[in-house]
Design an enzyme around this catalytic site. Structure first.
Site: not given
Length: 394
Positions: A14, A88, A145, A208
């Site tokens: 992405k 990320r 993260d 989700n």
């Protein structure tokens, strides 16, 4: 500055291109390694889309195609024009506690903790190395993260297991969705006119995958996810907290191995395990048709979320705001209403009209003791900002 943000998965890439915090383009390379791979780039200013369908053998070819589509669109003539690339990274492990510029030591450390995040870190490494090869002069930044949660005290992140498991195997709570929790807490403080360094909040990232985070003076002091993203809330297909003794019991009763148990807990549980649906729009449509399992799944989800939010009142000296973000948090007024009404005695007074109408902004009544906000998450923008800052200060 032009900053490309990459999120490399095991079979996907992405990407989003920013210039001075404005998103210029976004896209996705998917099904890498398959015959029916495809790549799509969208010019976010004109709305025009550029697509290709072909067999993409690896991430290196995927990045080459990203470069080609950028050139075709005229948005970016070559990846070497970039001022930086932000990646990320799901897991930084115990040592990578801050976002950082990539060097050989950083790559080694990401690889060293890959066994803790086997689905993510190896793919992230491939993405970084591919980008370095494609545009060797462009600085790369890793955004973890787990970094936002590194401010947790030891009594919050340690598990009551033999201490040697922590020393030898780094088994502890790490927390995830940190980039999102960091971004929305800063946005909420800004909306409410508060200094982030004096701002206390509870942030609920509900997609989700879902997690809550207790924030004191702008820093994380606890979060619901743990060693992996499996701990904590009931999620789309993840079970969240359960009695650990259930696992050896099921292993013995059903002759399941560790891989079977892992798949069951991560992909066959959560609200999906209860009612057969993991999209909350489907669950709520089923409730309208008197599906009792769907009702149970929604009630379980909201109950667990309410319990976690309530527990954070015990550790925060004051709560200024409750923040809802991500797919469910931003779009599901039923979940928000159920949770806030259950917690009304703690000072939450939700405005049901605003809650039903808004997808961004304050949804509490004017005299609510604690502010309730919807803040759309912008993880890619946060990564772009962090990347810009680190490159400017290098």
């Amino acid at each position: 500055m032009k900053i490309l943000v990459l999120n490399s998965g095991s079979s996907s890439i992405k990407f989003k291109l920013f210039e001075k915090d404005e998103a210029l383009a976004s896209g996705l390379v998917e099904k890498i390694g398959e015959q029916n791979s495809k790549i799509e780039l969208k010019d976010l200013k004109s709305g025009q889309k550029y697509k290709k369908e072909l067999a993409i053998k690896d991430h290196e070819q995927g990045i080459e195609l990203v470069n080609e589509l950028f050139a075709q669109s005229g948005i970016l003539h070559d990846l070497n024009e970039l001022d930086g690339c932000g990646h990320r990274i799901v897991h930084g492990g115990p040592n990578l506690t801050k976002h950082c510029l990539v060097d050989d030591e950083i790559l080694k450390e990401i690889d060293r903790v890959a066994h803790i995040a086997p689905l993510h870190n190896p793919a992230h490494l491939i993405g970084i190395k591919t980008m370095i090869k494609a545009a060797p002069k462009v600085p790369n930044v890793t955004v973890f993260d787990t970094a936002f949660h590194q401010s947790m005290p030891d009594y919050a992140y340690m598990y009551a297991l033999p201490y040697e498991f922590y020393e030898k195997h780094q088994v502890r709570k790490y927390g995830f969705h940190g980039t999102s929790h960091s971004y929305v807490s800063k946005q909420a403080a800004y909306i409410l006119g508060k200094n982030i360094n004096e701002f206390n909040a509870i942030s609920a990232h509900l997609g989700n995958g879902a997690s809550v985070c207790a924030i004191e003076n702008g820093k994380c002091v606890d979060t619901s996810m743990g060693f992996t993203p499996l701990e904590g809330l009931i999620m789309g297909t993840r079970c969240g907290d359960i009695d650990p003794a259930v696992l050896p019991f099921l292993a013995k009763e059903l002759n399941l191995n560790p891989s079977d148990l892992d798949t069951m807990m991560n992909k066959k549980s959560g609200v999906y395990g209860i009612c057969g649906f993991n999209d909350f729009r489907d669950i709520e449509a089923q409730i309208e048709q008197n599906n009792e399992k769907a009702r149970l799944a929604l009630d379980m989800f909201c109950y667990r979320l309410s319990k976690y939010i309530g527990s954070y009142f015990a550790i925060l000296p004051r709560v200024d705001a409750l923040i809802f973000t991500a797919g469910i948090g931003e779009n599901d007024d039923i979940v928000r209403a159920k949770v806030c009404q259950r917690l009304a005695h703690l000072g939450f007074d939700i405005d049901l009209d605003k809650n039903a109408q808004l997808r961004n902004g304050e949804i509490s009544k004017k005299d609510s003791k604690i502010k309730i906000l919807i803040v759309p998450t912008e993880e890619e923008l946060e990564i772009a900002k962090i990347t810009t800052e680190l490159i400017k200060n290098k």
